[in-house]
Scaffold this motif. Sequence first.
Motif, PDB file in Angstrom:
ATOM      1  N   GLN A  19       8.209  -5.156  16.342  1.00  0.00           N
ATOM      2  CA  GLN A  19       8.485  -6.554  16.673  1.00  0.00           C
ATOM      3  C   GLN A  19       9.657  -7.123  15.883  1.00  0.00           C
ATOM      4  OE1 GLN A  19       6.687  -7.558  19.250  1.00  0.00           O
ATOM      5  NE2 GLN A  19       5.620  -5.608  19.064  1.00  0.00           N
ATOM      6  N   ALA A  20      10.252  -6.325  15.016  1.00  0.00           N
ATOM      7  CA  ALA A  20      11.319  -6.813  14.134  1.00  0.00           C
ATOM      8  C   ALA A  20      12.655  -6.861  14.878  1.00  0.00           C
ATOM      9  CB  ALA A  20      11.425  -5.919  12.904  1.00  0.00           C
ATOM     10  N   ASP A  21      13.563  -7.603  14.300  1.00  0.00           N
ATOM     11  CA  ASP A  21      14.918  -7.722  14.826  1.00  0.00           C
ATOM     12  C   ASP A  21      15.703  -6.462  14.459  1.00  0.00           C
ATOM     13  OD1 ASP A  21      17.549  -8.353  15.420  1.00  0.00           O
ATOM     14  OD2 ASP A  21      17.525 -10.275  14.369  1.00  0.00           O
ATOM     15  N   PRO A  22      16.259  -5.768  15.453  1.00  0.00           N
ATOM     16  CA  PRO A  22      17.024  -4.555  15.157  1.00  0.00           C
ATOM     17  C   PRO A  22      18.213  -4.782  14.226  1.00  0.00           C
ATOM     18  CG  PRO A  22      16.586  -4.705  17.506  1.00  0.00           C
ATOM     19  CD  PRO A  22      16.131  -5.998  16.879  1.00  0.00           C
ATOM     20  N   ALA A  23      18.702  -6.010  14.176  1.00  0.00           N
ATOM     21  CA  ALA A  23      19.817  -6.316  13.275  1.00  0.00           C
ATOM     22  C   ALA A  23      19.375  -6.359  11.821  1.00  0.00           C
ATOM     23  CB  ALA A  23      20.453  -7.652  13.667  1.00  0.00           C
ATOM     24  N   ASN A  24      18.064  -6.526  11.601  1.00  0.00           N
ATOM     25  CA  ASN A  24      17.549  -6.664  10.232  1.00  0.00           C
ATOM     26  C   ASN A  24      16.644  -5.527   9.790  1.00  0.00           C
ATOM     27  OD1 ASN A  24      18.802  -9.207   9.953  1.00  0.00           O
ATOM     28  ND2 ASN A  24      17.107 -10.167  11.047  1.00  0.00           N
ATOM     29  N   SER A  25      16.383  -4.557  10.673  1.00  0.00           N
ATOM     30  CA  SER A  25      15.448  -3.482  10.349  1.00  0.00           C
ATOM     31  C   SER A  25      15.971  -2.165  10.902  1.00  0.00           C
ATOM     32  CB  SER A  25      14.070  -3.775  10.959  1.00  0.00           C
ATOM     33  OG  SER A  25      13.256  -2.615  10.941  1.00  0.00           O
ATOM     34  N   TYR A  26      16.131  -1.189  10.004  1.00  0.00           N
ATOM     35  CA  TYR A  26      16.578   0.140  10.421  1.00  0.00           C
ATOM     36  C   TYR A  26      15.616   0.733  11.448  1.00  0.00           C
ATOM     37  CZ  TYR A  26      17.310   5.165  10.219  1.00  0.00           C
ATOM     38  OH  TYR A  26      17.509   6.469  10.551  1.00  0.00           O
ATOM     39  N   VAL A  27      14.317   0.661  11.188  1.00  0.00           N
ATOM     40  CA  VAL A  27      13.325   1.232  12.099  1.00  0.00           C
ATOM     41  C   VAL A  27      13.363   0.506  13.440  1.00  0.00           C
ATOM     42  CG1 VAL A  27      10.854   1.615  12.486  1.00  0.00           C
ATOM     43  CG2 VAL A  27      11.855   2.125  10.257  1.00  0.00           C
ATOM     44  N   ALA A  28      13.459  -0.803  13.410  1.00  0.00           N
ATOM     45  CA  ALA A  28      13.552  -1.560  14.666  1.00  0.00           C
ATOM     46  C   ALA A  28      14.790  -1.140  15.450  1.00  0.00           C
ATOM     47  CB  ALA A  28      13.566  -3.057  14.390  1.00  0.00           C
ATOM     48  N   SER A  29      15.880  -0.836  14.755  1.00  0.00           N
ATOM     49  CA  SER A  29      17.094  -0.389  15.450  1.00  0.00           C
ATOM     50  C   SER A  29      16.875   0.974  16.103  1.00  0.00           C
ATOM     51  CB  SER A  29      18.292  -0.357  14.503  1.00  0.00           C
ATOM     52  OG  SER A  29      18.227   0.736  13.613  1.00  0.00           O
ATOM     53  N   LYS A  74      17.704   7.960  20.703  1.00  0.00           N
ATOM     54  CA  LYS A  74      18.217   7.640  19.367  1.00  0.00           C
ATOM     55  C   LYS A  74      17.271   8.174  18.291  1.00  0.00           C
ATOM     56  CE  LYS A  74      20.098   3.997  16.493  1.00  0.00           C
ATOM     57  NZ  LYS A  74      20.597   2.631  16.447  1.00  0.00           N
ATOM     58  N   ILE A  75      15.981   8.031  18.518  1.00  0.00           N
ATOM     59  CA  ILE A  75      14.997   8.532  17.553  1.00  0.00           C
ATOM     60  C   ILE A  75      15.091  10.051  17.456  1.00  0.00           C
ATOM     61  CG2 ILE A  75      12.525   8.781  17.087  1.00  0.00           C
ATOM     62  CD1 ILE A  75      12.217   5.983  18.464  1.00  0.00           C
ATOM     63  N   SER A  86       9.756  11.667  11.738  1.00  0.00           N
ATOM     64  CA  SER A  86       8.688  12.179  12.607  1.00  0.00           C
ATOM     65  C   SER A  86       7.641  11.096  12.827  1.00  0.00           C
ATOM     66  CB  SER A  86       8.026  13.417  11.994  1.00  0.00           C
ATOM     67  OG  SER A  86       8.937  14.484  11.916  1.00  0.00           O
ATOM     68  N   LEU A  87       7.332  10.343  11.779  1.00  0.00           N
ATOM     69  CA  LEU A  87       6.378   9.240  11.901  1.00  0.00           C
ATOM     70  C   LEU A  87       6.920   8.134  12.803  1.00  0.00           C
ATOM     71  CD1 LEU A  87       5.110   9.074   8.216  1.00  0.00           C
ATOM     72  CD2 LEU A  87       3.789   9.798  10.222  1.00  0.00           C
ATOM     73  N   VAL A  88       8.231   7.899  12.753  1.00  0.00           N
ATOM     74  CA  VAL A  88       8.844   6.919  13.660  1.00  0.00           C
ATOM     75  C   VAL A  88       8.650   7.375  15.115  1.00  0.00           C
ATOM     76  CG1 VAL A  88      11.026   5.875  14.423  1.00  0.00           C
ATOM     77  CG2 VAL A  88      10.526   6.067  11.974  1.00  0.00           C
TER      78      VAL A  88
END
Length: 105
Positions: A17-27, A35-36, A70-72
């Motif tokens: 739910q995070a903003d991709p601009a502020n979170s590496y995982v969200a990006s 991408k993952i 892998s967890l991502v």
Amino acid sequence: MSDVLNRLAEILEERKQADPANSYVASLYHGGTDKILKKLGEEAIETVIAGKGGDRDEIIYETADLWFHSLVLLAHNNIEPRIILDELDRRFGLSGLDEKANRNK
């Protein structure tokens, strides 16, 4: 499941739910499966190179990155780490060759 895996699983779920601009995982999530997987592949190669080099610290750092990504991937696919641990537990006492051969049946 270990406390570290529990904490990571919770954080990875929150990052959906995070903003991709502020979170590496969200990006990573925002970039989708490709991408993952690209990042996971990069980390796998870096882990192989570290293993080949034999530097203990590098092996630890790169394996941590590999496990994290892998967890991502698991979280992206709504697979709890516990399910992977259950699968590994199921394999105790089985020959790896037998387990793999039975997987395709």
